[in-house]
Scaffold this active site. Structure first.
Site, PDB file in Angstrom:
ATOM      1  N   LYS A   1      -5.303  14.052  -7.806  1.00 35.08           N
ATOM      2  CA  LYS A   1      -5.626  12.818  -6.593  1.00 35.08           C
ATOM      3  C   LYS A   1      -4.633  12.035  -7.076  1.00 35.08           C
ATOM      4  CE  LYS A   1     -10.229  12.961  -6.387  1.00 35.08           C
ATOM      5  NZ  LYS A   1     -12.097  13.349  -6.890  1.00 35.08           N
TER       6      LYS A   1
ATOM      7  N   GLN B   1     -14.821   8.712 -11.161  1.00 34.32           N
ATOM      8  CA  GLN B   1     -14.739  10.172 -10.417  1.00 34.32           C
ATOM      9  C   GLN B   1     -16.336  10.928 -11.365  1.00 34.32           C
ATOM     10  OE1 GLN B   1     -12.977  12.528  -9.040  1.00 34.32           O
ATOM     11  NE2 GLN B   1     -14.154  13.725 -10.126  1.00 34.32           N
TER      12      GLN B   1
ATOM     13  N   ASP C   1     -14.160   6.313  -1.537  1.00 35.23           N
ATOM     14  CA  ASP C   1     -15.138   7.705  -1.483  1.00 35.23           C
ATOM     15  C   ASP C   1     -15.874   7.257  -0.281  1.00 35.23           C
ATOM     16  OD1 ASP C   1     -14.260   9.774  -3.030  1.00 35.23           O
ATOM     17  OD2 ASP C   1     -14.753   8.378  -5.082  1.00 35.23           O
TER      18      ASP C   1
END
Ligand code: NAP
Length: 293
Positions: free
Chosen positions: A52, A96, A119
């Protein structure tokens, strides 16, 4: 059979974003900024976050990685999230997953303000997505929608089976494909571990989205001729033949299923790179304040 090249599509999307970022900055705008919180040192998570950050560099975003130890308290993690919520320079951020067992994942994801939840995991974004309101859409299902679109795969009126009902992949995927949208209008069957006679469902499917995390689960006798198969699975399987000590396996027994398919995604190089492209797209939307005006 046509192989769906997620890596190629992902890089093309990132190139489009890079051009937009250059224009944004040339016009006096701020450099988009994505932050990531990584708790502990799980090998898979390390790789995902590194990819990422690499993508941020590729498109000209600023990126910040905040590392917290695996034994961090929930309180400290929530404090870090609050700092990012109020940091004016950060446009969007991610925590994460997975998180260590002693941390309440729901509490953590709800602590991220919806405006920075690139997200798309916050209940507000999930709810807005369901109601057809502007929302950050969970990166993996968003990536799959873009793949189906780029490859002009017809979806309207098609029978689609989604295997797996997780909050981050299967469930939002089933909602997106049932929507009255360009990529949508499918008749969706959402299967899970309690589904009886899964094969009877998959054999009736024009499109199968496999997101259960069981290596090589979908076999040729479960797929009808001409089906479109999207493999979301990524399981690290120990292997002495690889320098890393493992190989990445999808949920589809690729060698035997692919000859029956009209389109299929490989693992790696299919859905994975698209998840990154979607996160990058969501961050650009956040920087441009396009979802929450
Ligand atoms: P998850 O939270 O573990 O959910 C798995 C789902 O599969 C559950 O709904 C479970 O049913 C269902 N399932 C398990 N065994 C089954 C069976 N035998 N038959 C039918 N359904 C079954 O997994 P996830 O987070 O969605 O991830 C799924 C896979 O995608 C993993 O390999 C993950 O690593 C991968 N992934 C890849 C990306 C990417 O970017 N490529 C992104 C996210 C995830 P129940 O609900 O009944 O337990």
């Amino acid at each position: 059979m046509e192989l769906i090249d997620g890596k190629k599509v992902s890089l093309a999307i990132q190139e489009e974003v890079a051009i937009e970022v250059r224009t944004l900055i040339a016009n006096g705008g701020k450099q988009p900024h994505l932050a990531a919180i990584l708790v502990g040192n799980d090998g898979g998570s390390e790789t995902y976050v590194a990819n990422k950050i690499k993508a941020c560099e590729r498109v000209g975003f600023k990126s910040t990685l905040l590392r917290l130890p695996g034994n961090v308290t929930e309180e400290k993690l929530l404090e870090t999230i609050e700092q990012l919520n109020t940091n004016k320079d950060v446009d969007g951020f991610i925590v994460q997953l997975p998180l260590p067992k002693h941390i309440n994942e729901h509490k953590v994801l709800e602590a991220v303000i919806p405006q920075k939840d690139v997200d798309g995991f916050h209940p507000v974004n999930v709810g807005r997505m369901v109601l057809d309101l502007p929302a950050y859409i969970s990166a993996t299902p968003f990536g799959i929608v873009q793949l189906l679109d780029k490859y002009n795969i017809p979806t309207a009126g098609k029978n689609c089976v989604v295997i797996g009902r997780s909050h981050i992949v299967g469930s939002p995927m089933s909602i997106l494909l049932a929507k009255n949208a360009k990529v949508g209008n499918c008749t969706v069957t959402l299967c899970h571990s309690k589904t009886v006679d899964l094969k009877s469902h998959t054999l009736n499917a024009d499109i199968i989205i496999c997101a259960l995390g069981k290596p090589e689960f979908l076999k040729a006798d479960m797929v009808r001729q001409g089906a479109v198969v999207i493999d979301v699975g990524t399981t690290r399987v120990p292997s002495t033949e690889s320098k890393t000590g493992f190989v990445l396996k999808g949920d589809v027994k690729f060698d035997e299923v692919s000859p029956k398919c009209s389109f299929i995604t490989p693992v790696p190089g299919g859905v994975g790179p698209m998840t990154i492209a979607s996160l990058i797209k969501n961050t650009l939307l956040a920087a441009k304040k396009e979802i929450y005006k």
